[in-house]
Scaffold this motif. Structure first.
Motif, PDB file in Angstrom:
ATOM      1  N   ILE A 192       0.868  -1.182   0.000  1.00 13.98           N
ATOM      2  CA  ILE A 192       0.000   0.000   0.000  1.00 13.98           C
ATOM      3  C   ILE A 192       0.902   1.229   0.000  1.00 13.98           C
ATOM      4  O   ILE A 192       1.803   1.332   0.828  1.00 13.98           O
ATOM      5  CB  ILE A 192      -0.908   0.045   1.250  1.00 13.98           C
ATOM      6  CG1 ILE A 192      -1.625  -1.304   1.455  1.00 13.98           C
ATOM      7  CG2 ILE A 192      -1.921   1.182   1.144  1.00 13.98           C
ATOM      8  CD1 ILE A 192      -2.372  -1.406   2.777  1.00 13.98           C
ATOM      9  N   SER A 193       0.657   2.147  -0.935  1.00 15.93           N
ATOM     10  CA  SER A 193       1.473   3.361  -0.967  1.00 15.93           C
ATOM     11  C   SER A 193       0.732   4.475  -1.695  1.00 15.93           C
ATOM     12  O   SER A 193       0.404   4.332  -2.870  1.00 15.93           O
ATOM     13  CB  SER A 193       2.800   3.080  -1.683  1.00 15.93           C
ATOM     14  OG  SER A 193       3.535   4.275  -1.801  1.00 15.93           O
ATOM     15  N   GLN A 194       0.446   5.523  -0.980  1.00 17.53           N
ATOM     16  CA  GLN A 194      -0.214   6.679  -1.597  1.00 17.53           C
ATOM     17  C   GLN A 194       0.602   7.173  -2.787  1.00 17.53           C
ATOM     18  O   GLN A 194       0.112   7.288  -3.890  1.00 17.53           O
ATOM     19  CB  GLN A 194      -0.381   7.785  -0.548  1.00 17.53           C
ATOM     20  CG  GLN A 194      -1.152   9.010  -1.003  1.00 17.53           C
ATOM     21  CD  GLN A 194      -0.390   9.956  -1.901  1.00 17.53           C
ATOM     22  OE1 GLN A 194      -0.880  10.319  -2.985  1.00 17.53           O
ATOM     23  NE2 GLN A 194       0.802  10.343  -1.529  1.00 17.53           N
ATOM     24  N   SER A 195       1.866   7.490  -2.525  1.00 16.53           N
ATOM     25  CA  SER A 195       2.704   8.096  -3.562  1.00 16.53           C
ATOM     26  C   SER A 195       3.142   7.086  -4.616  1.00 16.53           C
ATOM     27  O   SER A 195       3.419   7.440  -5.750  1.00 16.53           O
ATOM     28  CB  SER A 195       3.960   8.684  -2.922  1.00 16.53           C
ATOM     29  OG  SER A 195       4.707   7.653  -2.296  1.00 16.53           O
ATOM     30  N   GLY A 196       3.244   5.829  -4.187  1.00 16.71           N
ATOM     31  CA  GLY A 196       3.794   4.819  -5.083  1.00 16.71           C
ATOM     32  C   GLY A 196       5.287   4.970  -5.289  1.00 16.71           C
ATOM     33  O   GLY A 196       5.870   4.370  -6.197  1.00 16.71           O
ATOM     34  N   GLU A 197       5.931   5.782  -4.445  1.00 14.19           N
ATOM     35  CA  GLU A 197       7.359   6.042  -4.620  1.00 14.19           C
ATOM     36  C   GLU A 197       8.154   5.793  -3.341  1.00 14.19           C
ATOM     37  O   GLU A 197       9.353   6.054  -3.325  1.00 14.19           O
ATOM     38  CB  GLU A 197       7.594   7.495  -5.059  1.00 14.19           C
ATOM     39  CG  GLU A 197       6.948   7.869  -6.377  1.00 14.19           C
ATOM     40  CD  GLU A 197       7.535   7.145  -7.582  1.00 14.19           C
ATOM     41  OE1 GLU A 197       8.597   6.494  -7.440  1.00 14.19           O
ATOM     42  OE2 GLU A 197       6.922   7.207  -8.664  1.00 14.19           O
ATOM     43  N   THR A 198       7.522   5.345  -2.286  1.00 14.48           N
ATOM     44  CA  THR A 198       8.225   5.176  -1.012  1.00 14.48           C
ATOM     45  C   THR A 198       9.323   4.121  -1.162  1.00 14.48           C
ATOM     46  O   THR A 198       9.041   2.978  -1.557  1.00 14.48           O
ATOM     47  CB  THR A 198       7.217   4.795   0.086  1.00 14.48           C
ATOM     48  OG1 THR A 198       6.262   5.843   0.153  1.00 14.48           O
ATOM     49  CG2 THR A 198       7.882   4.612   1.431  1.00 14.48           C
ATOM     50  N   ALA A 199      10.540   4.518  -0.832  1.00 11.27           N
ATOM     51  CA  ALA A 199      11.697   3.662  -1.132  1.00 11.27           C
ATOM     52  C   ALA A 199      11.564   2.278  -0.479  1.00 11.27           C
ATOM     53  O   ALA A 199      11.787   1.252  -1.134  1.00 11.27           O
ATOM     54  CB  ALA A 199      12.976   4.345  -0.664  1.00 11.27           C
TER      55      ALA A 199
ATOM     56  N   LEU B  65      -0.867   9.072  15.091  1.00 10.44           N
ATOM     57  CA  LEU B  65       0.159   9.542  14.146  1.00 10.44           C
ATOM     58  C   LEU B  65      -0.214  10.910  13.575  1.00 10.44           C
ATOM     59  O   LEU B  65       0.619  11.817  13.497  1.00 10.44           O
ATOM     60  CB  LEU B  65       0.340   8.531  13.011  1.00 10.44           C
ATOM     61  CG  LEU B  65       1.373   8.931  11.956  1.00 10.44           C
ATOM     62  CD1 LEU B  65       2.782   8.862  12.526  1.00 10.44           C
ATOM     63  CD2 LEU B  65       1.296   8.055  10.713  1.00 10.44           C
ATOM     64  N   LYS B  66      -1.506  11.052  13.195  1.00 13.07           N
ATOM     65  CA  LYS B  66      -1.941  12.318  12.596  1.00 13.07           C
ATOM     66  C   LYS B  66      -1.656  13.472  13.538  1.00 13.07           C
ATOM     67  O   LYS B  66      -1.143  14.506  13.159  1.00 13.07           O
ATOM     68  CB  LYS B  66      -3.438  12.207  12.309  1.00 13.07           C
ATOM     69  CG  LYS B  66      -3.977  12.781  11.100  1.00 13.07           C
ATOM     70  CD  LYS B  66      -3.578  12.245   9.758  1.00 13.07           C
ATOM     71  CE  LYS B  66      -2.216  11.760   9.527  1.00 13.07           C
ATOM     72  NZ  LYS B  66      -1.936  10.833   8.529  1.00 13.07           N
ATOM     73  N   LEU B  67      -1.994  13.253  14.819  1.00 11.31           N
ATOM     74  CA  LEU B  67      -1.846  14.341  15.789  1.00 11.31           C
ATOM     75  C   LEU B  67      -0.376  14.704  15.973  1.00 11.31           C
ATOM     76  O   LEU B  67       0.003  15.876  15.977  1.00 11.31           O
ATOM     77  CB  LEU B  67      -2.474  13.912  17.121  1.00 11.31           C
ATOM     78  CG  LEU B  67      -2.580  14.997  18.175  1.00 11.31           C
ATOM     79  CD1 LEU B  67      -3.476  16.134  17.691  1.00 11.31           C
ATOM     80  CD2 LEU B  67      -3.116  14.436  19.484  1.00 11.31           C
ATOM     81  N   LYS B  68       0.465  13.687  16.129  1.00 16.66           N
ATOM     82  CA  LYS B  68       1.885  14.013  16.368  1.00 16.66           C
ATOM     83  C   LYS B  68       2.506  14.675  15.135  1.00 16.66           C
ATOM     84  O   LYS B  68       3.277  15.609  15.253  1.00 16.66           O
ATOM     85  CB  LYS B  68       2.687  12.814  16.880  1.00 16.66           C
ATOM     86  CG  LYS B  68       2.877  11.656  15.973  1.00 16.66           C
ATOM     87  CD  LYS B  68       3.767  10.581  16.609  1.00 16.66           C
ATOM     88  CE  LYS B  68       3.038   9.708  17.590  1.00 16.66           C
ATOM     89  NZ  LYS B  68       3.377   8.291  17.597  1.00 16.66           N
ATOM     90  N   GLU B  69       2.115  14.224  13.965  1.00 16.50           N
ATOM     91  CA  GLU B  69       2.702  14.793  12.737  1.00 16.50           C
ATOM     92  C   GLU B  69       2.456  16.283  12.597  1.00 16.50           C
ATOM     93  O   GLU B  69       3.366  17.031  12.294  1.00 16.50           O
ATOM     94  CB  GLU B  69       2.075  14.127  11.501  1.00 16.50           C
ATOM     95  CG  GLU B  69       2.662  12.804  11.136  1.00 16.50           C
ATOM     96  CD  GLU B  69       2.004  12.270   9.883  1.00 16.50           C
ATOM     97  OE1 GLU B  69       2.731  11.962   8.940  1.00 16.50           O
ATOM     98  OE2 GLU B  69       0.760  12.160   9.841  1.00 16.50           O
ATOM     99  N   VAL B  70       1.203  16.698  12.786  1.00 18.31           N
ATOM    100  CA  VAL B  70       0.908  18.093  12.433  1.00 18.31           C
ATOM    101  C   VAL B  70       0.889  19.050  13.617  1.00 18.31           C
ATOM    102  O   VAL B  70       1.105  20.242  13.452  1.00 18.31           O
ATOM    103  CB  VAL B  70      -0.406  18.235  11.614  1.00 18.31           C
ATOM    104  CG1 VAL B  70      -0.302  17.490  10.315  1.00 18.31           C
ATOM    105  CG2 VAL B  70      -1.619  17.796  12.406  1.00 18.31           C
TER     106      VAL B  70
END
Ligand code: F6R
Length: 642
Positions: A380-387, A518-523
């Motif tokens: 699963i990858s939103q960007s499709g580019e995660t290394a 995760l959402k809370l800590k990120e932003v």
């Protein structure tokens, strides 16, 4: 993770490069720079910090901060900023250039470490996304040849290495090809050379890069939104391909310099998707886009007869014997996408009665993973580019697995390398923190799990039809939650100073809690953690005091009482409490300080929407703290390096 752009055409390159960089700022924003080829050679301008500081440096004018302004003032400030960007053309003149917005890996964010980097004489300039793993070795060797380095970056070696080969034949294409042969690691590169003032050279390996084909002008960019304003015809560069862009055409080559003939692809995206459309931030806009994104992701996969959903079908593949006889589901992803996988685990186990392993891609790739013939492997990858995710995909393929990818990005590396692709039709996600991509990933996972249950006979026909009907109603329920935004905004204004926020839940809710935390800590940079509610008393409760907010997700009626007990336990220790629930019978009335009601829905599907209040809470806590939720510190949207 770093954004690169390039332009060659008739117009002044400077404002075009800066505007394109602005659209890529989500990929990194600790410094920015441009190199423009003018009559007197290459002009380089760089500045630490956001792109507006680069504009200030070029024009000498202060760019007004739009923080804490009214909507009207904000629009005025934006218009003024656009004018200032246009004005950069008066200071840096030339029709060819490259630009970069940086997310630091080697060397602190500073003017000197900002890209572009040049050779010693300043006649070759380079922008780079990725990591040159053997840069130290190359640097030592170049230093032994007398080259003096200015920055601490890995990228600078590329400029000097190209220069080394350039000196051999005075042929920039030859020099780039030779240099690429020596580089280990990952790169998307843009190169200009003073002696070849009609072209930009681009190359990629393991980092995304597109070439935009315009009318009398051509572009390079790390991502589509950067150039959508100018063209919808793009080449998605393949691994190790090199492109040479002139104003009137583009040539593509393989790593050996052999020409490749390929037609560009047409991008269908709506241009407005890459704009804020009156929302204060992309994150808020994208939270609000979830009802539509969920509909767009669900609808093409529902078979409707007489206005009633009767089946699930994916155009991308059939649910064949492999699904029926599968022994395990293995899901691999990073960050938010891996938390979607955690919810997916509950869904597959519940509906298809199949064991599921969910793995962080960064662990999977180094663990010599054990894959079996009858595993179904999902990335699963939103960007499709995660290394890490990309590497996990490649390892799984090497082990003989057929890889199914859930991704939001058409043309991404993941979409090109997977055997089967399921697109989340969320539209471009610009804010760094993922919202609509996450809920649409959940939608795809639920569709797979429910259909698999039907194929394997673990869901009765009536239950199957009921679940489809319930799924169809999810977007409307998501809409009702986002409309409830003022309640959550008020709650955030009361709680944003809490020192610790713990999310708890059981079953599906325990998986969802991880994404909420995760959402809370990120932003908002608030310290938030997620715990399976039953685990609280096995340790974490020691942290609870009156500086704590405990948020319980409660969407499983059979466990309401258990959650209510958890709430009472933390309240007794001074915590403030919030329950996000679909219960309307008052199960939490006498224990929680606050309850946020989400619309009633099938319990096992509630995870798709129960996260939305937590997304809004994270957003408003960040805003209360005066932070920009679209660009959280230290983060970047697309993590194309390990
Ligand atoms: C969190 C977030 C990250 C990404 C992770 C994987 O809001 O966006 O945790 O989910 O970096 O990214 P993708 O899905 O692009 O592979």
């Amino acid at each position: 993770m770093c954004g690169i752009v390039g332009y060659v055409g008739e117009k002044n390159a400077t404002p075009i490069l800066i505007n394109a960089l602005k659209k890529l700022e989500y990929r990194g924003y600790d410094s920015a720079g441009i190199a423009v080829l003018g009559n007197d050679g290459i002009i380089v301008r760089k500045a630490k910090g956001a792109i507006k500081y680069l504009v200030e440096k070029i024009t000498g004018e202060v760019v007004k901060d739009s923080k804490n302004l009214s909507k009207e003032e904000c629009e005025k400030a934006e218009a003024e900023y656009e004018r200032q960007i246009e004005k950069t053309a008066d200071f840096v003149k030339g029709n060819i250039g490259i630009g970069h917005t940086r997310w630091a890996t080697h060397g602190e964010p500073s003017d000197i470490n900002a890209h572009p980097h040049t050779n010693v004489s300043g006649t070759i300039a380079v922008v780079h996304n990725g990591i040159i793993e053997n840069y130290a070795k190359i640097k030592n060797w170049l230093q032994s040849q007398g080259v003096v380095f200015k920055s601490q970056t890995d990228t600078e070696v590329v400029a000097h290495l190209i220069n080394y080969y350039y000196e051999q034949k005075k042929d920039i294409f030859y020099a780039v090809l030779q240099a690429l042969k020596k580089l280990e690691g990952s790169y998307a590169l843009g190169v200009v050379c003073k002696d070849f003032p009609d072209r930009v050279i681009a190359a990629r390996k393991d980092c995304p890069l597109i070439v935009g084909v315009g009318n009398g002008e051509n572009f390079i960019a790390s991502d589509v939104p950067a150039i959508l304003e100018y063209t919808r015809e793009v080449h998605y560069l393949e691994q190790k391909e090199v492109a040479v862009l002139y104003a009137d055409h583009v040539d593509l080559f393989n790593e050996d310099g052999e020409k490749i003939i390929r037609k560009p692809s047409h991008v269908e995206w709506d241009l407005s998707a890459a704009k804020k459309d009156g929302y204060a931030h992309f994150m808020l806009k994208e939270i609000h886009e979830q009802p539509k994104a969920l509909t767009d992701t669900l609808r093409p996969r529902l078979v409707i007869e007489n206005n009633v959903p009767v089946d699930i079908k994916f155009d991308e593949f059939d649910f064949d014997e492999n699904w029926k006889n599968a022994g395990r589901i293995v899901i691999t992803a990073c960050g938010t996408a891996s938390y979607a996988g955690m919810v997916g685990r509950y869904a597959f186990e519940k509906f298809a009665r199949i064991p599921v392993v969910v793995d962080a891609a960064s662990e999977f790739r180094y663990r010599n993973p054990i894959l079996k013939k009858d595993d179904i492997f999902i990335v699963i990858s939103q960007s499709g580019e995660t290394a890490d995710t990309l590497e996990a995909l490649r390892i799984a393929k090497k082990c003989g697995a057929k890889v199914i990818a859930i991704t939001n990005t058409v043309g991404s590396s993941v979409s090109r390398e997977a055997d089967r692709i399921i697109y989340t039709w969320a539209g471009p996600e610009i804010a760094v923190a993922s919202t609509k991509a996450y809920t649409t990933q959940l939608m795809c996972l639920y569709l797979l799990a429910i259909k698999m249950g039907e194929v394997r006979g673990t869901i009765a026909k009536d239950d199957y039809l009921r679940l489809l009907k319930q799924l169809e109603e999810i977007p409307e329920k998501a809409k009702r939650i986002v409309e409830n935004q003022p309640v959550i905004q008020k709650f955030a204004s009361e709680q944003f100073n809490k020192a610790k926020i713990f999310y708890i839940g059981r079953l599906f809710d325990s998986a969802s809690s991880m994404e909420c935390a995760l959402k809370l800590k990120e932003v908002s940079y608030m310290h938030s953690e997620a715990f399976a509610a039953g685990e609280l008393k096995h340790g974490p409760i020691a942290l609870v005091d009156n500086s704590t907010l405990v948020v319980a997700l409660a969407t499983e009626p059979a466990l309401y009482e258990k959650i209510a007990s958890n709430i009472l336990e933390v309240k007794a220790r001074g915590a403030a409490t919030l329950v996000i629930t679909q219960d309307c019978s008052g199960a939490f009335k006498n224990c929680a300080d606050t309850t946020i009601q989400i619309p009633e829905c099938e319990n096992d599907l509630a995870s798709i929407i129960s996260v939305i209040p937590a997304q809004l809470f994270a957003y408003y806590c960040a805003v209360q703290k005066g932070l920009n939720p679209d660009m959280p510190r230290n983060l970047a949207k697309s993590v194309t390096v390990e």
